[in-house]
Motif scaffolding. Sequence first.
Motif, PDB file in Angstrom:
ATOM      1  N   GLU A  50       0.855  -1.187   0.000  1.00 30.31           N
ATOM      2  CA  GLU A  50       0.000   0.000   0.000  1.00 30.31           C
ATOM      3  C   GLU A  50       0.891   1.238   0.000  1.00 30.31           C
ATOM      4  O   GLU A  50       1.746   1.395   0.870  1.00 30.31           O
ATOM      5  N   LEU A  51       0.698   2.100  -0.996  1.00 29.43           N
ATOM      6  CA  LEU A  51       1.496   3.315  -1.101  1.00 29.43           C
ATOM      7  C   LEU A  51       0.718   4.498  -0.533  1.00 29.43           C
ATOM      8  O   LEU A  51      -0.440   4.726  -0.908  1.00 29.43           O
ATOM      9  N   PHE A  52       1.350   5.246   0.360  1.00 29.25           N
ATOM     10  CA  PHE A  52       0.805   6.476   0.935  1.00 29.25           C
ATOM     11  C   PHE A  52       1.628   7.643   0.412  1.00 29.25           C
ATOM     12  O   PHE A  52       2.851   7.629   0.521  1.00 29.25           O
ATOM     13  N   LEU A  53       0.964   8.659  -0.128  1.00 32.29           N
ATOM     14  CA  LEU A  53       1.617   9.902  -0.553  1.00 32.29           C
ATOM     15  C   LEU A  53       0.873  11.048   0.122  1.00 32.29           C
ATOM     16  O   LEU A  53      -0.350  11.194  -0.057  1.00 32.29           O
ATOM     17  N   VAL A  54       1.595  11.845   0.910  1.00 26.43           N
ATOM     18  CA  VAL A  54       0.972  12.954   1.613  1.00 26.43           C
ATOM     19  C   VAL A  54       0.873  14.154   0.663  1.00 26.43           C
ATOM     20  O   VAL A  54       1.884  14.669   0.198  1.00 26.43           O
ATOM     21  N   LEU A  55      -0.361  14.564   0.379  1.00 28.60           N
ATOM     22  CA  LEU A  55      -0.601  15.737  -0.464  1.00 28.60           C
ATOM     23  C   LEU A  55      -0.521  17.011   0.364  1.00 28.60           C
ATOM     24  O   LEU A  55      -0.028  18.034  -0.105  1.00 28.60           O
ATOM     25  N   LYS A  56      -1.043  16.944   1.590  1.00 34.84           N
ATOM     26  CA  LYS A  56      -1.027  18.104   2.476  1.00 34.84           C
ATOM     27  C   LYS A  56      -1.064  17.616   3.914  1.00 34.84           C
ATOM     28  O   LYS A  56      -1.824  16.706   4.232  1.00 34.84           O
ATOM     29  N   GLY A  57      -0.255  18.212   4.761  1.00 37.82           N
ATOM     30  CA  GLY A  57      -0.261  17.858   6.166  1.00 37.82           C
ATOM     31  C   GLY A  57       0.862  16.911   6.536  1.00 37.82           C
ATOM     32  O   GLY A  57       1.923  16.883   5.901  1.00 37.82           O
ATOM     33  N   HIS A  58       0.605  16.125   7.565  1.00 40.42           N
ATOM     34  CA  HIS A  58       1.608  15.219   8.139  1.00 40.42           C
ATOM     35  C   HIS A  58       0.908  13.923   8.544  1.00 40.42           C
ATOM     36  O   HIS A  58      -0.186  13.956   9.108  1.00 40.42           O
ATOM     37  N   LEU A  59       1.543  12.797   8.259  1.00 36.15           N
ATOM     38  CA  LEU A  59       0.992  11.486   8.604  1.00 36.15           C
ATOM     39  C   LEU A  59       2.074  10.653   9.273  1.00 36.15           C
ATOM     40  O   LEU A  59       3.216  10.627   8.823  1.00 36.15           O
ATOM     41  N   ARG A  60       1.689   9.990  10.339  1.00 34.42           N
ATOM     42  CA  ARG A  60       2.560   9.008  10.986  1.00 34.42           C
ATOM     43  C   ARG A  60       1.960   7.635  10.698  1.00 34.42           C
ATOM     44  O   ARG A  60       0.755   7.437  10.862  1.00 34.42           O
TER      45      ARG A  60
END
Length: 123
Positions: A50-60
Amino acid sequence: MSNVVSAMQAAIALTELWSPRVVAEVDDAYIKVAKVHGSLASHSHENEDELFLVLKGHLRIEMENGSVELNEGDMFVVPKGVRHNPVAVNECLLMLIERKSTLHTGDVVTDKTRSLAEQLRPV
């Protein structure tokens, strides 16, 4: 010819948290956008990365062997079989790339779990 899609605008337009929407397809994968805040659920996808790409903000992304911190523009692939829990302290916009067979919350079902039919609804 495919339609031009603004992933950012599609993600901004979402009104539900943790409810990904499919915005495009590439071979056997869906391209999804999501608006998230808080914690999803610890889960895994036994047969899919599963690929996660952050467009805006912050993710842990919390995993059994540690966490990764993603800022705007960062991406990370959670390998198949790895238990993970995405967490956003503040609202975060994401693009996800997943095989069409990937279940939203993998091997668990919670009140945040969305069916494929729900994810295919228009933005």
